[in-house]
Enzyme design. Structure first.
Site, PDB file in Angstrom:
ATOM      1  CB  CYS A   2      -0.881   0.138   1.160  1.00 32.12           C
ATOM      2  SG  CYS A   2      -1.767  -1.391   1.378  1.00 32.12           S
ATOM      3  N   GLY A  28      -0.414   0.667  -4.713  1.00 36.84           N
ATOM      4  CA  GLY A  28      -1.815   0.230  -4.790  1.00 36.84           C
ATOM      5  C   GLY A  28      -2.806   0.716  -5.736  1.00 36.84           C
ATOM      6  CG  ASN A 103       3.069   0.090   3.304  1.00 35.38           C
ATOM      7  OD1 ASN A 103       4.152   0.704   2.867  1.00 35.38           O
ATOM      8  ND2 ASN A 103       2.663  -1.020   2.800  1.00 35.38           N
ATOM      9  N   GLY A 104       1.671  -2.410   5.220  1.00 31.56           N
ATOM     10  CA  GLY A 104       2.442  -3.556   5.950  1.00 31.56           C
ATOM     11  C   GLY A 104       1.368  -4.706   6.341  1.00 31.56           C
ATOM     12  CE1 TYR A 243       7.403  -5.358  -9.943  1.00 34.58           C
ATOM     13  CE2 TYR A 243       6.355  -5.277  -7.643  1.00 34.58           C
ATOM     14  CZ  TYR A 243       6.158  -5.364  -9.198  1.00 34.58           C
ATOM     15  OH  TYR A 243       5.052  -5.324  -9.661  1.00 34.58           O
TER      16      TYR A 243
HETATM   17  P1  AMP Z   1       6.494 -14.234 -13.183  1.00 32.00           P
HETATM   18  O1  AMP Z   1       7.157 -14.237 -14.460  1.00 32.00           O
HETATM   19  O2  AMP Z   1       5.038 -14.664 -13.172  1.00 32.00           O
HETATM   20  O3  AMP Z   1       7.261 -14.633 -12.052  1.00 32.00           O
HETATM   21  O4  AMP Z   1       6.379 -12.472 -12.846  1.00 32.00           O
HETATM   22  C1  AMP Z   1       7.411 -11.729 -12.563  1.00 32.00           C
HETATM   23  C2  AMP Z   1       7.074 -10.202 -12.874  1.00 32.00           C
HETATM   24  O5  AMP Z   1       6.277  -9.839 -11.786  1.00 32.00           O
HETATM   25  C3  AMP Z   1       8.572  -9.407 -12.557  1.00 32.00           C
HETATM   26  O6  AMP Z   1       8.567  -8.862 -13.981  1.00 32.00           O
HETATM   27  C4  AMP Z   1       8.153  -8.482 -11.639  1.00 32.00           C
HETATM   28  O7  AMP Z   1       8.461  -7.230 -12.069  1.00 32.00           O
HETATM   29  C5  AMP Z   1       6.680  -8.742 -11.212  1.00 32.00           C
HETATM   30  N1  AMP Z   1       6.610  -8.729  -9.576  1.00 32.00           N
HETATM   31  C6  AMP Z   1       7.354  -9.202  -8.584  1.00 32.00           C
HETATM   32  N2  AMP Z   1       6.975  -8.904  -7.600  1.00 32.00           N
HETATM   33  C7  AMP Z   1       5.632  -8.595  -7.658  1.00 32.00           C
HETATM   34  C8  AMP Z   1       4.461  -8.545  -6.959  1.00 32.00           C
HETATM   35  N3  AMP Z   1       4.636  -8.603  -5.351  1.00 32.00           N
HETATM   36  N4  AMP Z   1       3.369  -8.226  -7.344  1.00 32.00           N
HETATM   37  C9  AMP Z   1       3.135  -7.923  -8.910  1.00 32.00           C
HETATM   38  N5  AMP Z   1       4.224  -7.991  -9.716  1.00 32.00           N
HETATM   39  C10 AMP Z   1       5.310  -8.350  -9.248  1.00 32.00           C
END
Ligand code: AMP
Length: 466
Positions: A2, A28, A103-104, A243
């Site tokens: 969030c 979010g 957030n958390g 990320y």
């Molecule tokens: P996947 O190939 O399905 O493992 O998705 C990996 C991608 O999801 C990466 O490009 C990340 O940028 C993104 N990603 C990493 N963590 C999250 C997260 N918590 N929520 C949404 N996207 C994420």
């Protein structure tokens, strides 16, 4: 995950919060809300499902008067999303009106909630944040700050809080400091925000980032530091830098952009791709990492994938039948860049592997002769209990498969993950005080019950003996 934002002693507070939430939209996208407190200490709230831009047209902002306001953007999770869980929580209790944006994740929320329900509490939401509201309201202390302390003594886990009781704004970071919070100044008023990019948008200057365990009382243009919460070893979330946060923010004292470039440099050293024609990112989160990789390796940086910006920051549907289609909505390769080329694709992380599998197949179809996939963080082997919406352990591809198995599954020619040591060196110069549990398994608190404690095979790929 969030975003939280709060302002005090600033005319048209809700409008400033609206702009701040706009800048925190990446944290979010499920719902957003603003609560304002007018000069008579009356609260006004508006919360809806959807995006900030759509939720707060001018007429709505006009209905949120006052010089104090807080706001929240809630991350779209894979589970059910409901308006009742949108924040800020807003209640009237014996001391006055209380609004809270969190957030958390509280790791002991389920136990606390069961206990509160046994004692007669009636919950209106399924969010862990409401536990805090009940604990504050049930405290027998007279002063709001003592009530808050009573509540915080009982909760475990990650909580960065922005809250109001009456016209007083409080900003609180849990003792481990998992999630960021920054204090800013604008004219005669003060601002708190998850990230500095939200201060920039309203022209506020950064005063300081809150330390783990720090809490502030902000009222009438004055900031008072309250005695810090009982100390614990700090555990800043390294995934914020990899990320989650925006690259134009400074988080935990680090420029997110610089951290990501450093990760790209280190990745190129650990996993070079000699002979490749070009390198490109999976936009947008790995742009800076691809830049770092290109700078270090001397391989030409290209825009090989174009991202549709009207698609939210959500996981692609993992169902095999629809994933190619969904990935095509979000990304498209630039054929001219990729055709007949040996390419390096840089991504920030690999979670389930489903997005990557679709992407790789699209890049292959666009004519790439060889694909080297480079991941600018180590394999994610465990879920996050502190607010990042990673899936359960059984859905994490690296929890049950070796790098070679993942490479074969994704059908790339080579696959290289950054090492844990490389990540620490490159991201935070080896400084202590970070949580890397999703990579290392070193959880700083007791984990709440996972949906399955057993390690299962990722359903998206066939089982291979390890
Ligand atoms: P996947 O190939 O399905 O493992 O998705 C990996 C991608 O999801 C990466 O490009 C990340 O940028 C993104 N990603 C990493 N963590 C999250 C997260 N918590 N929520 C949404 N996207 C994420």
């Amino acid at each position: 995950m969030c975003g939280v934002f709060g302002v005090s002693n600033i005319s048209d507070a809700a409008h400033h919060v609206y702009l701040g939430l706009y800048a925190l939209q990446h944290r979010g996208q499920e719902s957003a809300g603003i609560v304002s407190v007018d000069d008579d200490a009356t609260t006004h709230g508006h919360r809806r499902m959807g995006l900030v831009e759509d939720i707060f047209p001018p007429a709505v902002l006009d209905s949120l008067p006052g010089k104090v306001a807080i706001g929240h953007t809630r991350y779209s999770t894979t589970g059910s999303s409901e308006l009742s869980n949108a924040q800020p929580c807003l209640v009237d209790y014996h001391t006055g009106s209380l609004a809270l944006a969190h957030n958390g994740n509280l790791t002991n929320a389920a136990e606390l909630r069961a206990d509160l329900v046994r004692k007669g509490s009636i919950f209106q939401t399924s969010s862990d944040s409401e536990v805090l509201v009940h604990l504050i309201a049930r405290s027998e202390a007279r002063e709001p700050e003592d009530q808050i302390l009573d509540a915080l003594e009982r909760v475990e886990g990650a909580y960065t809080l922005v809250m109001t009781i009456g016209k007083t704004l409080y900003a609180i970071v849990d003792p481990r400091g998992f999630r960021p919070l920054v204090l800013g100044k604008l004219g005669a008023g003060f601002v708190v925000a998850s990230e500095t990019c939200a201060l920039d948008i309203i022209g506020a200057s950064v005063v300081k980032e809150l330390n783990p365990g720090e809490w502030l009382r902000i009222e009438n243009g004055r900031v008072q530091e309250l005695p810090p919460l009982p100390s614990s070893p700090p555990k800043r979330c390294v995934f914020e830098l990899i990320y989650f946060s925006r690259p134009d923010s400074t988080v935990f004292g680090e420029s997110v952009d610089r951290v990501r470039r450093n990760l790209g440099h280190r990745l190129a050293l650990e996993h070079p791709s000699p002979g490749a024609d070009c390198v490109f990112s999976v936009p947008d989160s790995s742009n800076a990492m691809a830049l770092g990789y290109a700078e270090e390796s001397g391989i030409k940086l290209e825009h090989g994938l174009i991202r549709n910006h009207y698609v939210g920051r959500t996981f692609i549907n993992p169902s095999p039948s629809t994933r190619i289609e969904k990935a095509r909505i979000k990304f498209n390769p630039v054929r001219d860049v990729v055709d007949q080329k040996e390419v390096v694709v840089v991504d920030d992380s690999l979670v389930r592997g489903t997005t990557s599998q679709s992407l790789i197949s699209m890049i292959r179809q666009a004519g790439a002769t060889k694909i080297h996939l480079r991941i600018a963080s180590p394999p994610i082997t465990g879920p996050c209990y502190y607010g990042i919406d990673t899936p359960t352990r059984e859905e994490l591809i690296a929890s049950t498969h070796s790098v070679e198995e993942i490479r074969a599954h994704l059908e790339v020619d080579t696959l290289g993950y950054l090492s844990l040591e490389g990540m620490h060196d490159a991201a935070i110069s080896g400084k202590p005080g970070y949580c890397d549990a999703c990579f290392s398994g070193a959880y700083p608190t007791a984990a709440p019950g996972e949906r399955s404690e057993q390690l299962h095979v990722n359903p998206a790929i066939p089982a291979v003996a390890t």
